[in-house]
Write a protein that holds these residues in place. Structure first.
Motif, short mmCIF file in Angstrom:
data_model
loop_
_atom_site.label_atom_id
_atom_site.label_comp_id
_atom_site.label_asym_id
_atom_site.label_seq_id
_atom_site.Cartn_x
_atom_site.Cartn_y
_atom_site.Cartn_z
N CYS A 16 5.18 -1.81 -9.17
CA CYS A 16 6.31 -1.18 -8.22
C CYS A 16 7.39 -0.83 -9.20
N GLY A 136 2.47 -1.40 2.02
CA GLY A 136 3.99 -1.24 2.49
C GLY A 136 4.74 -1.60 1.66
N LEU A 137 4.57 -2.75 0.78
CA LEU A 137 5.51 -3.27 -0.14
C LEU A 137 5.39 -2.21 -1.16
N SER A 139 4.86 0.96 -1.23
CA SER A 139 5.35 2.32 -0.88
C SER A 139 7.05 2.00 -1.04
N LEU A 140 7.23 0.68 -0.57
CA LEU A 140 8.82 0.44 -0.46
C LEU A 140 9.52 0.76 -1.71
N SER A 143 9.87 4.35 -2.01
CA SER A 143 10.89 4.90 -1.09
C SER A 143 12.27 4.55 -1.73
N SER A 254 13.57 3.59 6.03
CA SER A 254 12.05 3.27 5.88
C SER A 254 11.67 1.85 5.16
N LEU A 255 12.68 1.38 4.64
CA LEU A 255 12.42 0.19 3.72
C LEU A 255 12.03 -1.03 4.41
N ARG A 258 8.52 -0.95 6.44
CA ARG A 258 7.30 -0.78 5.93
C ARG A 258 6.38 -2.08 5.95
N GLY A 309 8.14 5.30 7.31
CA GLY A 309 8.09 4.05 6.82
C GLY A 309 6.76 3.18 7.54
#
Length: 388
Positions: A16, A136-137, A139-140, A143, A254-255, A258, A309
Motif C-alpha cells: 500500500c 477498497g483499502l 485502492s485507497l 487514491s 473517494s477515500l 472505498r 471510490g
C-alpha cells in the motif's frame, strides 16, 4: 500467521505504501502539463497528453499480465516504477513538442505494469470473503497518492520551475521501488524470463471471463479521461489558481467511500454497487457541465470522487471473482486494458470537442455523462454477480 479471513500483514501494508508513492509520482506532473505544452507551442496536442500515456499503458497490459503470471508479481511492479524514474529525469532534457509527446507515450508503460502486478499480488494475499474490502483499502492508498501528487506538484510549480516537479516525481518513484525489494513473492511457481514470454498468442491478450465488468469500466473511465484533460483549463477559466485542487478534492472524497463500497459489494454483490457508482458519475458530470463557480465545480468533484471510490475497488473485486488463479494476471490486465482505453479515448475525444474553446466545456462534460449513463443502463441487463 494471519488470522482466518484477514488480509492485514506487513507485506500488504508495504505494498500500500509503495502504491501511494507510485501514484503520487506520475500524477504529480499532470496539472502542469497542459500549460507546459502550451509554452512549447503545442496547444493543439493537449488531448495527446493523456491519450498517448494510456495508449502505451493499454498496449503493455497483455505483456504485463502474462509476465505477472510467469516471472512473478514483484518484478512486474518494479519495471513500471523504474519507467517512472527514468522518464521523470528525461522530461527536462527533451523539452520540445515531439520529445515531450514521445516521453508521454513511454511514461504510460509505468501504469501498464505496476498496477497489474500490484492487483494480482493483493488478490493472492486476500481471502475471497474480504476481496472487496481489501481492494477498497489498497485502492485507497493509490487514491491518496493521486491526491497528494497533484497538490504537491502544483505547490512546487508555484515556487520552483516545472523541471523541479519532474525531478521530485522521478525520485518519488525510487522510494516506491525500494519498498518493493522488501516484499515476498506470492507467485508459487516462477519461471526465468525469456524472449518467448514476449510473444503473445491471440488467447493471451484478453481474458474473456472478465469482459462484462471490463466493458462497464471502459464506459466509466471515459469521464476520467475527460477530467484529466479538461479540468486544468476549466480551472483557469473559473479563476482557480491551483489547477490540482479539483484532483485533490475528488480524490479525497473517494477515500472514505472505498472501504464502505468494498464491504457492501462483499455482502450484496458487485452489480448493485456498480449501479450506484454509475448513477453518481452521471450526476457528477452533469453538475460539472453546469458549474459556473468554484463552489459548484468542487461539489461536482466530491460526487465524481464518490463514483470513482465505488467503481474502482468493486470492479477489481468483480474481475478477480470471475478469473481463475492460473490466469489472474491476464484477467486483471484485461480490466486495465479497458480502463486505459476508456481514459485514452475520453482524453482524445475531449481534446477534440474542446478545441481550446471555452464555449465547448459543457458539450464535453455532458458527453461524458452520456457514457456513464450507458454504463448505468447496461448494468440492468447484467445478472447480479456472486461475491465469491
Amino acid at each position: 500467521m494471519r488470522k482466518p479471513h484477514s488480509f492485514f500483514s506487513l507485506d500488504f501494508s508495504l505494498l500500500c505504501l509503495s502504491s501511494f508513492l507510485f501514484f503520487a509520482s506520475f500524477n504529480m506532473i499532470i496539472p502542469e502539463l497542459p500549460a507546459y505544452l502550451d509554452n512549447m507551442g503545442g496547444a493543439e496536442y493537449k488531448g495527446l497528453i493523456i491519450s498517448l500515456f494510456t495508449l502505451s499503458a493499454g498496449l503493455s497490459r497483455p505483456f504485463s499480465g502474462k509476465l505477472a503470471d510467469k516471472i512473478g508479481r514483484i518484478p512486474v511492479m518494479m519495471i513500471g516504477a523504474s519507467v517512472c524514474f527514468v522518464v521523470g529525469l528525461l522530461y527536462p532534457l527533451l523539452s520540445f513538442v515531439g520529445g515531450f509527446l514521445f516521453l508521454r507515450f513511454v511514461h504510460g508503460f509505468s501504469t501498464g505494469f505496476t498496477p497489474t502486478g500490484a492487483s494480482a499480488y493483493v488478490a493472492d494475499l486476500v481471502p475471497y470473503q474480504k476481496r472487496g474490502e481489501a481492494m477498497g483499502l489498497f485502492s485507497l492508498f493509490g487514491s491518496l497518492g493521486m491526491a497528494a501528487g497533484p497538490a504537491v506538484g502544483g505547490y512546487l510549480a508555484t515556487i520552483f520551475t516545472i523541471d523541479t516537479v519532474f525531478y521530485v516525481s522521478a525520485f518519488t518513484a525510487i522510494f516506491s521501488i525500494l519498498i518493493l525489494w522488501r516484499l515476498k513473492e506470492t507467485l508459487p511457481r516462477k519461471e526465468a524470463i525469456s524472449w518467448k514470454m514476449l510473444q503473445l498468442n491471440r488467447d493471451e491478450i484478453i481474458e474473456k471471463r472478465v469482459l462484462v465488468p471490463s466493458e462497464i469500466l471502459f464506459l466509466c473511465c471515459f469521464s476520467f479521461g475527460v477530467v484529466l484533460t479538461i479540468i486544468p483549463d476549466f480551472s483557469t477559466y473559473l479563476g482557480i489558481a491551483n489547477k490540482g485542487l479539483f484532483f485533490g478534492i475528488f480524490t479525497l472524497s473517494s477515500l472514505g467511500i472505498r472501504l464502505l463500497a468494498g464491504k457492501t459489494s462483499d455482502r450484496f454483490g458487485r452489480v448493485p454497487v456498480m449501479r450506484a457508482a454509475c448513477f453518481t458519475l452521471v450526476c457528477a458530470m452533469l453538475l460539472l457541465g453546469l458549474s459556473d463557480s468554484k463552489v459548484l465545480m468542487m461539489c461536482s468533484g466530491v460526487l465524481f470522487g464518490c463514483a470513482v471510490g465505488m467503481y474502482s475497488p468493486t470492479t477489481a473485486a468483480w474481475v478477480v471473482d470471475l478469473s481463475i488463479n492460473e490466469f489472474r494476471g491476464r484477467a486483471l490486465a484485461t480490466m486495465y486494458i479497458f480502463l486505459e482505453a476508456g481514459i485514452g479515448i475520453g482524453a482524445l475525444a475531449s481534446g477534440f470537442l474542446f478545441a481550446n474553446n471555452p464555449e465547448n466545456f459543457q458539450l464535453v462534460f455532458f458527453t461524458s455523462a452520456g457514457f456513464a449513463g450507458l454504463a448505468f443502463v447496461a448494468l440492468f441487463f447484467v445478472r447480479r454477480s456472486p461475491v465469491n
